[in-house]
Design a protein around this motif. Structure first.
Motif, mmCIF file in Angstrom:
data_model
loop_
_atom_site.group_PDB
_atom_site.id
_atom_site.type_symbol
_atom_site.label_atom_id
_atom_site.label_comp_id
_atom_site.label_asym_id
_atom_site.label_seq_id
_atom_site.Cartn_x
_atom_site.Cartn_y
_atom_site.Cartn_z
ATOM 1 N N CYS A 154 -20.736 17.889 26.127
ATOM 2 C CA CYS A 154 -20.351 16.521 26.498
ATOM 3 C C CYS A 154 -21.392 15.507 26.047
ATOM 4 O O CYS A 154 -22.578 15.643 26.322
ATOM 5 C CB CYS A 154 -20.175 16.430 28.013
ATOM 6 S SG CYS A 154 -19.831 14.747 28.570
ATOM 7 N N SER A 155 -20.902 14.473 25.357
ATOM 8 C CA SER A 155 -21.782 13.410 24.871
ATOM 9 C C SER A 155 -21.767 12.200 25.789
ATOM 10 O O SER A 155 -22.465 11.222 25.551
ATOM 11 C CB SER A 155 -21.333 12.987 23.469
ATOM 12 O OG SER A 155 -20.023 12.440 23.539
ATOM 13 N N CYS A 182 -10.910 14.522 24.292
ATOM 14 C CA CYS A 182 -12.340 14.843 24.163
ATOM 15 C C CYS A 182 -12.681 15.242 22.726
ATOM 16 O O CYS A 182 -12.147 16.220 22.215
ATOM 17 C CB CYS A 182 -12.733 15.966 25.108
ATOM 18 S SG CYS A 182 -14.480 16.402 24.964
ATOM 19 N N ASN A 237 -15.348 16.499 21.638
ATOM 20 C CA ASN A 237 -16.309 17.606 21.568
ATOM 21 C C ASN A 237 -15.810 18.904 22.199
ATOM 22 O O ASN A 237 -16.594 19.838 22.370
ATOM 23 C CB ASN A 237 -17.619 17.182 22.230
ATOM 24 C CG ASN A 237 -18.221 15.974 21.580
ATOM 25 O OD1 ASN A 237 -18.219 15.846 20.350
ATOM 26 N ND2 ASN A 237 -18.703 15.038 22.374
ATOM 27 N N CYS A 294 -12.508 10.646 28.192
ATOM 28 C CA CYS A 294 -11.701 11.316 29.217
ATOM 29 C C CYS A 294 -11.449 10.394 30.413
ATOM 30 O O CYS A 294 -10.406 10.482 31.058
ATOM 31 C CB CYS A 294 -12.358 12.613 29.662
ATOM 32 S SG CYS A 294 -14.065 12.416 30.215
ATOM 33 N N CYS A 310 -19.178 10.196 26.168
ATOM 34 C CA CYS A 310 -18.476 9.124 25.440
ATOM 35 C C CYS A 310 -17.504 8.344 26.327
ATOM 36 O O CYS A 310 -17.181 7.198 26.051
ATOM 37 C CB CYS A 310 -17.727 9.696 24.246
ATOM 38 S SG CYS A 310 -16.288 10.697 24.699
ATOM 39 N N GLY A 311 -17.006 8.979 27.385
ATOM 40 C CA GLY A 311 -16.107 8.285 28.313
ATOM 41 C C GLY A 311 -14.640 8.325 27.920
ATOM 42 O O GLY A 311 -13.808 7.755 28.618
HETATM 43 S S1 SF4 Z 1 -14.322 12.989 26.479
HETATM 44 FE FE1 SF4 Z 1 -15.517 14.884 26.365
HETATM 45 S S2 SF4 Z 1 -17.471 14.278 25.461
HETATM 46 FE FE2 SF4 Z 1 -16.464 12.408 26.165
HETATM 47 S S3 SF4 Z 1 -17.267 12.090 28.256
HETATM 48 FE FE3 SF4 Z 1 -15.362 13.257 28.448
HETATM 49 S S4 SF4 Z 1 -16.025 15.418 28.495
HETATM 50 FE FE4 SF4 Z 1 -17.712 14.211 27.675
#
Ligand code: SF4
Ligand code: SF4
Length: 58
Positions: free
Chosen positions: A9-10, A49, A51, A15, A12-13
């Protein structure tokens, strides 16, 4: 059950935006599963997501 791979997880938000039920929140730049009980297993977060950090298990 929602599993976040913290290594991947980066923060990024994506999700947070993708979930129609407000399950996720960003806290101090990290994703947290704030309301797991609201999850309806639609898997929109998994698709959003970049990633592959989210896993939804039955
Ligand atoms: S979309 Fe994936 S990488 Fe981005 S905040 Fe959510 S879990 Fe983390
Ligand atoms: S599976 Fe759907 S309801 Fe559950 S956390 Fe992901 S986007 Fe939200």
């Amino acid at each position: 059950m929602i599993k976040i791979d913290k290594e991947k997880c980066s923060g990024c938000g994506n999700c947070v935006e993708a979930c129609p039920f407000g399950v996720f929140e960003i806290e101090d730049g990290k994703i947290i599963v704030k309301h797991p009980e609201k999850c309806r297993k639609c898997r929109a977060c998994v698709s959003a997501c970049p990633n592959n950090a989210i896993e939804i298990e039955d």
